[in-house]
Design a protein around this motif. Structure first.
Motif, PDB file in Angstrom:
ATOM      1  N   TYR A   1      18.943  19.281 -12.989  1.00 41.91           N
ATOM      2  CA  TYR A   1      19.321  18.001 -12.961  1.00 41.91           C
ATOM      3  C   TYR A   1      18.294  17.053 -12.616  1.00 41.91           C
ATOM      4  N   LEU A   2      17.624  17.337 -11.578  1.00 42.52           N
ATOM      5  CA  LEU A   2      16.199  16.795 -11.056  1.00 42.52           C
ATOM      6  C   LEU A   2      15.326  16.796 -12.000  1.00 42.52           C
ATOM      7  N   GLN A   3      15.094  17.967 -12.581  1.00 47.38           N
ATOM      8  CA  GLN A   3      13.947  18.166 -13.541  1.00 47.38           C
ATOM      9  C   GLN A   3      14.228  17.032 -14.778  1.00 47.38           C
ATOM     10  N   ASP A   4      15.401  17.032 -15.224  1.00 46.61           N
ATOM     11  CA  ASP A   4      15.696  16.042 -16.585  1.00 46.61           C
ATOM     12  C   ASP A   4      15.579  14.754 -16.060  1.00 46.61           C
ATOM     13  N   ARG A   5      15.829  14.157 -14.962  1.00 50.07           N
ATOM     14  CA  ARG A   5      16.086  12.858 -14.644  1.00 50.07           C
ATOM     15  C   ARG A   5      14.953  12.256 -13.569  1.00 50.07           C
ATOM     16  N   LEU A   6      13.966  12.930 -13.019  1.00 52.69           N
ATOM     17  CA  LEU A   6      13.015  12.383 -12.220  1.00 52.69           C
ATOM     18  C   LEU A   6      12.072  11.624 -12.744  1.00 52.69           C
ATOM     19  N   LYS A   7      11.883  10.509 -12.373  1.00 54.20           N
ATOM     20  CA  LYS A   7      10.780   9.566 -12.967  1.00 54.20           C
ATOM     21  C   LYS A   7       9.594   9.670 -12.376  1.00 54.20           C
ATOM     22  N   VAL A   8       8.370   9.445 -13.039  1.00 52.02           N
ATOM     23  CA  VAL A   8       7.140   9.210 -12.441  1.00 52.02           C
ATOM     24  C   VAL A   8       6.486   8.036 -13.117  1.00 52.02           C
ATOM     25  N   ASP A   9       6.142   7.004 -12.360  1.00 53.25           N
ATOM     26  CA  ASP A   9       5.728   6.019 -12.976  1.00 53.25           C
ATOM     27  C   ASP A   9       6.692   5.406 -14.118  1.00 53.25           C
ATOM     28  N   GLY A  10       7.926   5.348 -13.882  1.00 49.96           N
ATOM     29  CA  GLY A  10       8.894   4.792 -14.687  1.00 49.96           C
ATOM     30  C   GLY A  10       9.077   5.529 -15.938  1.00 49.96           C
ATOM     31  N   LYS A  11       8.738   6.709 -15.945  1.00 53.33           N
ATOM     32  CA  LYS A  11       9.106   7.456 -17.161  1.00 53.33           C
ATOM     33  C   LYS A  11       9.792   8.949 -16.729  1.00 53.33           C
ATOM     34  N   THR A  12      10.622   9.234 -17.496  1.00 49.21           N
ATOM     35  CA  THR A  12      11.291  10.779 -17.379  1.00 49.21           C
ATOM     36  C   THR A  12      10.499  11.633 -17.944  1.00 49.21           C
ATOM     37  N   GLY A  13      10.422  12.880 -17.762  1.00 52.76           N
ATOM     38  CA  GLY A  13       9.891  14.052 -18.535  1.00 52.76           C
ATOM     39  C   GLY A  13       8.511  14.172 -18.297  1.00 52.76           C
ATOM     40  N   THR A  14       7.951  13.309 -17.385  1.00 51.74           N
ATOM     41  CA  THR A  14       6.178  13.613 -17.265  1.00 51.74           C
ATOM     42  C   THR A  14       6.082  14.124 -15.740  1.00 51.74           C
ATOM     43  N   LEU A  15       6.952  15.044 -15.513  1.00 45.57           N
ATOM     44  CA  LEU A  15       6.587  15.785 -13.934  1.00 45.57           C
ATOM     45  C   LEU A  15       5.593  16.777 -14.156  1.00 45.57           C
ATOM     46  N   ALA A  16       5.354  17.422 -15.404  1.00 44.34           N
ATOM     47  CA  ALA A  16       4.344  18.409 -15.451  1.00 44.34           C
ATOM     48  C   ALA A  16       2.852  17.726 -15.650  1.00 44.34           C
ATOM     49  N   ALA A  17       2.927  16.617 -16.350  1.00 41.52           N
ATOM     50  CA  ALA A  17       1.908  15.969 -16.402  1.00 41.52           C
ATOM     51  C   ALA A  17       1.198  15.280 -15.309  1.00 41.52           C
ATOM     52  N   SER A  18       1.991  14.833 -14.428  1.00 41.20           N
ATOM     53  CA  SER A  18       1.870  14.356 -13.174  1.00 41.20           C
ATOM     54  C   SER A  18       1.603  15.303 -11.997  1.00 41.20           C
ATOM     55  N   ASN A  19       1.617  16.440 -12.571  1.00 45.61           N
ATOM     56  CA  ASN A  19       1.421  17.479 -11.344  1.00 45.61           C
ATOM     57  C   ASN A  19       2.621  17.545 -10.048  1.00 45.61           C
ATOM     58  N   VAL A  20       3.743  16.794 -10.260  1.00 50.21           N
ATOM     59  CA  VAL A  20       4.909  17.065  -9.713  1.00 50.21           C
ATOM     60  C   VAL A  20       5.669  18.205  -9.931  1.00 50.21           C
ATOM     61  N   THR A  21       5.786  19.017  -9.005  1.00 54.10           N
ATOM     62  CA  THR A  21       6.511  20.346  -8.958  1.00 54.10           C
ATOM     63  C   THR A  21       7.938  20.522  -8.125  1.00 54.10           C
ATOM     64  N   ILE A  22       8.820  21.135  -8.622  1.00 53.37           N
ATOM     65  CA  ILE A  22      10.129  21.121  -8.073  1.00 53.37           C
ATOM     66  C   ILE A  22      10.177  22.561  -7.893  1.00 53.37           C
ATOM     67  N   SER A  23      10.593  23.226  -6.667  1.00 57.48           N
ATOM     68  CA  SER A  23      10.528  24.528  -6.265  1.00 57.48           C
ATOM     69  C   SER A  23      11.774  24.677  -5.541  1.00 57.48           C
ATOM     70  N   ARG A  24      12.529  25.843  -5.378  1.00 56.00           N
ATOM     71  CA  ARG A  24      13.844  26.078  -4.893  1.00 56.00           C
ATOM     72  C   ARG A  24      13.700  27.463  -4.177  1.00 56.00           C
ATOM     73  N   ASP A  25      14.280  27.540  -2.987  1.00 51.38           N
ATOM     74  CA  ASP A  25      14.608  28.922  -2.350  1.00 51.38           C
ATOM     75  C   ASP A  25      16.257  28.895  -2.698  1.00 51.38           C
ATOM     76  N   ARG A  26      16.915  29.591  -1.615  1.00 50.80           N
ATOM     77  CA  ARG A  26      18.264  29.965  -1.787  1.00 50.80           C
ATOM     78  C   ARG A  26      19.282  28.816  -1.573  1.00 50.80           C
ATOM     79  N   THR A  27      18.736  27.863  -0.491  1.00 49.77           N
ATOM     80  CA  THR A  27      19.628  26.658  -0.242  1.00 49.77           C
ATOM     81  C   THR A  27      18.699  25.360  -0.287  1.00 49.77           C
TER      82      THR A  27
END
Length: 143
Positions: A54-80
């Motif tokens: 959900y966060l991957q799909d909806r996080l905005k960087v500079d007002g645009k969704t879907g630009t996480l990889a281009a902006s070097n924003v990473t989302i990682s998870r462990d168990r909780t």
């Protein structure tokens, strides 16, 4: 105003700008935000993988969704826990994470039971609402 006072204020503003620019340049690196979902995950109420998607799909960087990889924003998870790492030169508001977490809870119909609390400067925590045991209703029935 005398010419010397205007010269000194001009000099001071230039010094302030110079110091500010040095501070901005010195702050290279990443900013990490953590969303702690321990309580609902242990109770099997919340799925961290779907929350991450959900966060991957909806996080905005500079007002645009879907630009996480281009902006070097990473989302990682462990168990909780979910960890969002963003370069410090990108304006990435922590407030957006709270907003999206609340929207996700609403979508999953968990908003009435869970709330999003700032645990520290760079972290949020999902907690259950403190619900009283209903002692007031029993007292009213006795009277």
């Amino acid at each position: 105003p005398s010419p010397s006072s205007s010269l000194s204020t001009h000099f001071l503003t230039n010094i302030k700008k110079h110091i500010y620019l040095k501070m901005v340049k010195a702050k290279k690196g990443t900013v990490k935000f953590v969303i702690d979902c321990t309580a609902p995950v242990e109770d099997k109420v919340l799925d961290v993988a779907s929350f991450e998607k959900y966060l991957q799909d909806r996080l905005k960087v500079d007002g645009k969704t879907g630009t996480l990889a281009a902006s070097n924003v990473t989302i990682s998870r462990d168990r909780t826990k979910l960890t969002i790492a963003a370069p410090s030169d990108i304006r990435f508001p922590k407030r957006q994470l709270k907003y999206l977490a609340k929207r996700y809870l609403k979508k999953q119909q968990l908003r009435d039971y869970l709330r999003v609390i700032a645990a520290s400067k760079n972290s949020y925590e999902l907690r259950y609402f403190a619900i009283s045991g209903g002692d007031d209703a029993e007292d009213d029935a006795e009277e």
